[in-house]
Design a protein around this motif. Structure first.
Motif, short mmCIF file in Angstrom:
data_model
loop_
_atom_site.label_atom_id
_atom_site.label_comp_id
_atom_site.label_asym_id
_atom_site.label_seq_id
_atom_site.Cartn_x
_atom_site.Cartn_y
_atom_site.Cartn_z
N ALA A 25 -59.02 78.78 17.32
CA ALA A 25 -58.63 77.45 16.83
C ALA A 25 -59.24 77.24 15.45
CB ALA A 25 -59.13 76.37 17.79
N GLU A 26 -58.37 77.08 14.46
CA GLU A 26 -58.81 76.95 13.07
C GLU A 26 -58.52 75.54 12.56
OE1 GLU A 26 -57.06 79.95 10.55
OE2 GLU A 26 -58.26 79.34 8.81
N HIS A 27 -59.23 75.15 11.52
CA HIS A 27 -58.88 73.90 10.82
C HIS A 27 -57.65 74.20 9.98
CE1 HIS A 27 -62.70 71.44 11.42
NE2 HIS A 27 -62.86 72.55 12.13
N GLY A 70 -62.48 79.27 11.64
CA GLY A 70 -61.39 80.01 11.03
C GLY A 70 -61.65 81.46 11.32
N GLY A 71 -60.76 82.27 10.84
CA GLY A 71 -59.71 82.21 9.86
C GLY A 71 -60.22 81.99 8.43
N CYS A 72 -59.22 81.93 7.56
CA CYS A 72 -59.51 81.74 6.14
C CYS A 72 -60.39 80.52 5.91
CB CYS A 72 -58.20 81.60 5.37
SG CYS A 72 -57.20 83.10 5.39
N PHE A 73 -60.21 79.50 6.76
CA PHE A 73 -61.01 78.28 6.59
C PHE A 73 -62.51 78.59 6.71
CE2 PHE A 73 -63.01 74.39 8.22
CZ PHE A 73 -62.63 73.48 7.22
N HIS A 96 -56.68 76.47 1.62
CA HIS A 96 -55.83 77.50 2.22
C HIS A 96 -54.62 76.92 2.93
CE1 HIS A 96 -57.62 81.33 1.53
NE2 HIS A 96 -58.81 80.83 1.78
N TRP A 97 -54.86 75.78 3.57
CA TRP A 97 -53.85 75.32 4.51
C TRP A 97 -53.31 73.96 4.14
CZ3 TRP A 97 -52.45 79.60 6.18
CH2 TRP A 97 -53.35 80.58 6.55
N GLY A 98 -52.38 73.97 3.16
CA GLY A 98 -51.62 72.77 2.83
C GLY A 98 -52.32 71.85 1.85
N GLY A 172 -68.28 86.43 8.48
CA GLY A 172 -67.13 86.44 7.56
C GLY A 172 -65.83 86.72 8.28
N ASN A 173 -64.74 86.48 7.59
CA ASN A 173 -63.39 86.69 8.12
C ASN A 173 -62.50 87.28 7.04
OD1 ASN A 173 -60.88 85.98 9.82
ND2 ASN A 173 -60.48 84.90 7.92
N GLU A 174 -61.71 88.26 7.40
CA GLU A 174 -60.75 88.88 6.46
C GLU A 174 -61.37 89.02 5.08
OE1 GLU A 174 -56.75 87.29 6.75
OE2 GLU A 174 -56.60 88.01 8.82
N ASN A 175 -62.48 89.71 5.02
CA ASN A 175 -63.20 89.83 3.75
C ASN A 175 -62.47 90.71 2.76
OD1 ASN A 175 -65.15 89.63 6.26
ND2 ASN A 175 -65.86 88.33 4.59
N TYR A 239 -54.00 91.70 13.56
CA TYR A 239 -52.61 92.18 13.45
C TYR A 239 -51.66 91.10 13.97
CZ TYR A 239 -48.22 94.54 14.56
OH TYR A 239 -46.89 94.85 14.66
N TYR A 240 -50.70 90.75 13.12
CA TYR A 240 -49.66 89.79 13.52
C TYR A 240 -48.30 90.49 13.54
CZ TYR A 240 -52.87 85.87 12.72
OH TYR A 240 -53.92 84.97 12.80
N VAL A 241 -47.46 90.06 14.45
CA VAL A 241 -46.07 90.54 14.50
C VAL A 241 -45.24 89.62 13.60
CG1 VAL A 241 -44.04 90.70 16.00
CG2 VAL A 241 -46.29 91.44 16.84
N ASP A 295 -59.63 89.55 16.97
CA ASP A 295 -59.80 88.09 17.02
C ASP A 295 -58.69 87.31 16.32
OD1 ASP A 295 -60.78 88.71 14.50
OD2 ASP A 295 -62.86 88.22 14.97
N GLU A 296 -57.62 87.99 15.94
CA GLU A 296 -56.38 87.31 15.54
C GLU A 296 -55.21 88.21 15.90
OE1 GLU A 296 -56.14 85.49 11.66
OE2 GLU A 296 -58.28 84.99 11.69
N TRP A 297 -54.33 87.70 16.72
CA TRP A 297 -53.09 88.41 17.03
C TRP A 297 -52.04 87.38 17.43
CZ3 TRP A 297 -50.71 88.22 21.90
CH2 TRP A 297 -51.50 87.76 22.97
N ALA A 344 -53.76 83.74 18.13
CA ALA A 344 -53.69 82.76 17.05
C ALA A 344 -52.39 81.97 17.21
CB ALA A 344 -53.72 83.48 15.70
N GLN A 345 -52.56 80.68 17.33
CA GLN A 345 -53.73 79.88 17.60
C GLN A 345 -53.43 78.89 18.71
OE1 GLN A 345 -55.40 78.11 14.03
NE2 GLN A 345 -55.33 80.01 12.91
N THR A 346 -54.43 78.35 19.33
CA THR A 346 -54.25 77.64 20.60
C THR A 346 -53.17 76.54 20.58
OG1 THR A 346 -56.64 77.94 20.78
CG2 THR A 346 -55.59 76.64 22.49
#
Ligand code: AHR
Length: 492
Positions: A25-27, A70-73, A96-98, A172-175, A239-241, A295-297, A344-346
């Protein structure tokens, strides 16, 4: 070709870590705000600001672990902005998000309270990209230190006397991307430095998770393992589809049969990723001490027309039920190395289990798959051999079926099966060796249309129903598994 599953019920293959069924769950968009958090003054029924209907629905899934913020957040989040009286909390831009204003009303205390309500372990992701070592170190002290210290005292001032237990901490995330665009060598050094100050206080033992690779960046895994294996407990993988690729993902509904097949093929690609990253991890960690933490799919499509492109709000169809079922079967089958995953994500973002519209809530087909599979959590995986017919997708072939099986402590066996074919049922035989079968109960989720989904006006269009088509001959089960379906069998 016929389809056959052979299960050796007396050959167990280790525990399926319940954390494989984790969430993220990300902001971002309406996941935290509106999804989980409505505030104490909201007309939507809530407990201390958190929606009651959401907690009730998620408790049915036995969510074991929840990753946040996050995530990028995470790499632009400064945790001290999210503590203390809410009216005094600093606002920030969620770039990052809007580009929306984040009022920090949901912070550390609110997250820990949410985990408590859900019965889930917290997995906190710290800031390396724009944060400091001191900031990360102080967050851990604030959360987990029991004695006299500046951060423990600050926590007490903010109303929490006792420290919390926090096991999972991400450095960190997606460094390689939004978390700092670093080279693996540089991040490996930063990881070593930052994790040094992620301390164990009292009896709290932190499981340190290093930021891992993007999809098939095997060099990232190689460098991180080579440079820091002895300083990490877990290494992540994302990894995302995206059926049409990252820049042209395609819609969540209204797609054709070719796109269905591509989606299945891309879901199955997770297995290749796990195998190849595991092979590199094995080189440096043959005992498999370091966990692979995916931790992200999930399946990530275009946003719903008319919604904020930065909010990543998408519908969820029977196709997503298959994507979830296939991924979870793959994760179960790799329980030797994969110890946690987080979809990703609830709520309201990417492949969600819940969608909300003001006071209304719907459970998605993905929710139902998590509910149907929950008996696998902490059960012993059973040895399984799958012979599957193939589906032709363009010039490639993929198997029609995906499967996994486990035995719970009470002796119940759960078999989960997916039929990825969009048209054809699969004639199935399951040979359950080493087990006397006295009772079989089944639940299935399926639909006629490729993009069947639930809406706020029709929330129960796609949901599991009883499946009573299984013929039992000794320990052999036979039945026809409908097209586009996920089935869970419980055997006693
Ligand atoms: O889940 C959405 C985003 O996808 C995350 O913030 C980021 O880590 C990934 O790129």
């Amino acid at each position: 070709m016929s389809n056959k599953v052979i299960i050796n019920a007396d050959a167990t293959k280790g525990k399926i870590n319940k954390n494989i069924y984790g969430h993220f769950a990300e902001h971002l968009g309406r996941c935290i705000y509106e999804g989980f958090w409505v505030g104490e003054d909201s007309d939507i029924p809530n407990t201390n600001g958190i929606r009651n209907d959401v907690v009730e629905a998620l408790r049915q899934l036995n969510i074991p672990v929840l990753r946040w913020p996050g995530g990028c957040f995470a790499d632009e989040y400064h945790w001290k902005d999210g503590i203390g009286p809410r009216e005094n909390r600093k606002k920030m831009v969620n770039t990052h998000w809007g580009g929306v204003i984040e009022n920090n009303h949901f912070g550390t205390h609110e997250f820990m309270m949410l985990c408590d309500m859900l019965g889930a372990e917290p997995y906190i992701n710290g800031n390396v990209g724009s944060g400091t070592v001191q900031e990360m170190s102080e967050w851990v002290e604030y959360l987990t230190f029991d004695g006299e210290s500046p951060m423990a005292n600050l926590r007490r001032e903010n109303g929490r006397e006792e420290p919390w237990q926090v096991k999972y901490f991400g450095v960190g995330n997606e460094n390689w991307g939004c978390g700092g665009h670093m080279r693996p060598e540089y991040y490996a050094d930063l990881y070593r430095r930052f994790q040094t100050y992620v301390r164990n206080y009292g009896d709290n033992r932190i499981f340190r998770i290093a930021g891992g690779a993007n999809v098939d960046d095997y060099n990232w895994t190689e460098v991180l393992m080579r440079e820091a294996v002895h300083m990490m407990d877990g290494l992540s993988l994302h990894y995302y589809v995206h059926p049409g690729g990252f820049w042209d993902k395609g819609p969540a509904t209204g797609f054709d049969e070719e796109v269905w097949d591509i989606t299945m093929q891309k879901a199955l690609f997770m297995e290749e990723l796990i195998n190849k990253h595991s092979t590199i991890m094995d080189k440096y960690d043959p005992e498999k001490r370091v966990a692979m933490i995916i931790d992200e799919w999930g399946a990530w499509y275009d946003v719903e027309p008319g919604t904020n492109p930065g909010f990543l709000y998408q519908q969820n169809t029977i196709r997503d039920a298959l994507v979830a079922g296939v991924h979870l079967n793959i994760f179960n089958q790799h329980n030797d190395r994969v110890q946690m995953t987080n979809i990703a994500q609830t709520i309201n973002v990417i492949q969600s289990v819940i969608l909300t519209d003001k006071e209304r809530l719907i459970l998605t087909p993905t929710y139902h798959v998590f509910e149907m599979y929950k008996a696998h959590q902490d059960a012993e995986r059973l040895d399984l051999h799958l012979e599957s017919a193939s589906i032709k997708t363009g010039d490639q072939e993929i198997p029609q079926l995906s499967a996994s099986a486990s035995k719970a402590q009470d002796g119940r066996i759960t078999i989960t099966l997916c039929n990825m074919d969009k048209r054809e049922a699969a004639d199935m035989v399951i040979d359950l060796r080493g087990e006397e079968v006295s009772d079989v109960a089944g639940r299935i989720i399926t639909a006629d249309k490729l993009d069947a989904h639930n809406t706020f006006d029709n929330p129960d269009q796609v949901k599991p129903v009883t499946f009573d088509q299984v013929q039992l001959h000794g320990s052999e089960l036979s039945f026809a598994l409908p097209a586009k379906s996920v089935l869970a069998l419980t055997i006693r």
